[in-house]
Design an enzyme around this catalytic site. Structure first.
Site, mmCIF file in Angstrom:
data_model
loop_
_atom_site.group_PDB
_atom_site.id
_atom_site.type_symbol
_atom_site.label_atom_id
_atom_site.label_comp_id
_atom_site.label_asym_id
_atom_site.label_seq_id
_atom_site.Cartn_x
_atom_site.Cartn_y
_atom_site.Cartn_z
ATOM 1 N N ASP A 7 0.856 -1.191 0.000
ATOM 2 C CA ASP A 7 0.000 0.000 0.000
ATOM 3 C C ASP A 7 0.892 1.242 0.000
ATOM 4 O O ASP A 7 2.124 1.148 -0.133
ATOM 5 C CB ASP A 7 -1.015 -0.036 1.158
ATOM 6 N N CYS A 64 2.886 -3.279 4.054
ATOM 7 C CA CYS A 64 2.070 -2.108 4.383
ATOM 8 C C CYS A 64 2.746 -1.405 5.549
ATOM 9 O O CYS A 64 3.949 -1.610 5.776
ATOM 10 C CB CYS A 64 0.613 -2.492 4.653
ATOM 11 N N THR A 66 2.330 -1.694 8.877
ATOM 12 C CA THR A 66 2.709 -2.651 9.929
ATOM 13 C C THR A 66 2.934 -4.063 9.424
ATOM 14 O O THR A 66 3.492 -4.894 10.145
ATOM 15 C CB THR A 66 1.580 -2.735 10.977
ATOM 16 N N HIS A 97 8.259 -24.691 8.971
ATOM 17 C CA HIS A 97 7.191 -25.376 9.704
ATOM 18 C C HIS A 97 5.798 -25.132 9.130
ATOM 19 O O HIS A 97 4.939 -26.014 9.210
ATOM 20 C CB HIS A 97 7.189 -24.923 11.170
ATOM 21 N N ARG A 108 6.779 0.590 8.481
ATOM 22 C CA ARG A 108 6.904 1.470 9.638
ATOM 23 C C ARG A 108 7.444 0.714 10.852
ATOM 24 O O ARG A 108 7.530 1.274 11.948
ATOM 25 C CB ARG A 108 5.549 2.107 9.964
ATOM 26 N N HIS A 132 5.283 -31.585 10.304
ATOM 27 C CA HIS A 132 4.512 -30.345 10.158
ATOM 28 C C HIS A 132 3.361 -30.490 9.160
ATOM 29 O O HIS A 132 2.444 -29.676 9.149
ATOM 30 C CB HIS A 132 5.425 -29.211 9.701
HETATM 31 C C1 RB5 Z 1 -2.146 2.796 6.382
HETATM 32 O O1 RB5 Z 1 -2.138 4.019 7.055
HETATM 33 C C2 RB5 Z 1 -1.967 1.654 7.379
HETATM 34 O O2 RB5 Z 1 -3.128 1.472 8.109
HETATM 35 C C3 RB5 Z 1 -1.583 0.387 6.648
HETATM 36 O O3 RB5 Z 1 -0.416 0.599 5.931
HETATM 37 C C4 RB5 Z 1 -1.298 -0.821 7.523
HETATM 38 O O4 RB5 Z 1 -0.416 -0.504 8.554
HETATM 39 C C5 RB5 Z 1 -2.478 -1.551 7.996
HETATM 40 O O5 RB5 Z 1 -2.373 -2.611 8.636
#
Ligand code: RB5
Length: 150
Positions: A7, A64, A66, A97, A108, A132
């Site tokens: 994203d 993305c 996180t 596994h 991030r 497994h």
């Molecule tokens: C976008 O701001 C953020 O929510 C997305 O990149 C991600 O972290 C969602 O899980």
């Protein structure tokens, strides 16, 4: 062929990892997004997950902010075992596994160089099957709605 997608929070990391894959001689297909526009993570999750589940690509990478949202979305596609990893040990074990077929990371959460280490651990590890296999088969049964427990 590795499918890769992200994203808007992870476009820069995606470009870095594409270069890293190229340096390793691993071919990849980019399912977007690119540029600065906001892009909903389920869109690229669905594109990459269906490419992997459909056999067009052997495995996938999804990024993305996180790594969490995009992994949740990818895991809704039948046949996908997406893992969100922030360190190499889990990435390695997710292959050995769990036979993970999509690696997810958060731009991030991890730095570029650490993301490359996580990706290398994942690419360099193979599914061990054996003890497994029954557990991975149970996951497929849960997905199919045929899993029964006492
Ligand atoms: C976008 O701001 C953020 O929510 C997305 O990149 C991600 O972290 C969602 O899980």
């Amino acid at each position: 062929m590795i499918a890769i997608g992200c994203d808007h929070a992870a476009t820069a990391l995606k470009e870095e990892l594409k270069q890293h894959l190229a340096a390793r001689g691993v071919a990849c297909r980019d399912y977007g997004t690119s540029g600065d526009a906001k892009a909903d993570y389920p869109v690229s999750a669905f594109k990459v997950a269906t490419a992997v589940a459909g056999g067009q690509c052997e495995r996938g990478i999804l990024l993305c902010g996180t790594g969490v949202g995009i992994s949740i979305a990818a895991n809704k596609v039948s046949g996908i075992r997406a893992c969100c990893c922030s360190e190499p040990f889990s990435a390695k074990l997710s292959r050995q596994h769990n036979d993970s077929n999509i690696l997810c990371m958060g731009a991030r959460v991890v730095g570029v160089e650490y993301a490359k280490m996580i990706l290398d651990a994942w690419l360099d590890s193979a599914y061990e099957g054996d003890r497994h296999a029954a557990r991975v088969a149970m996951i497929a049964q849960i997905e199919a709605g045929t899993f029964e427990v006492d």
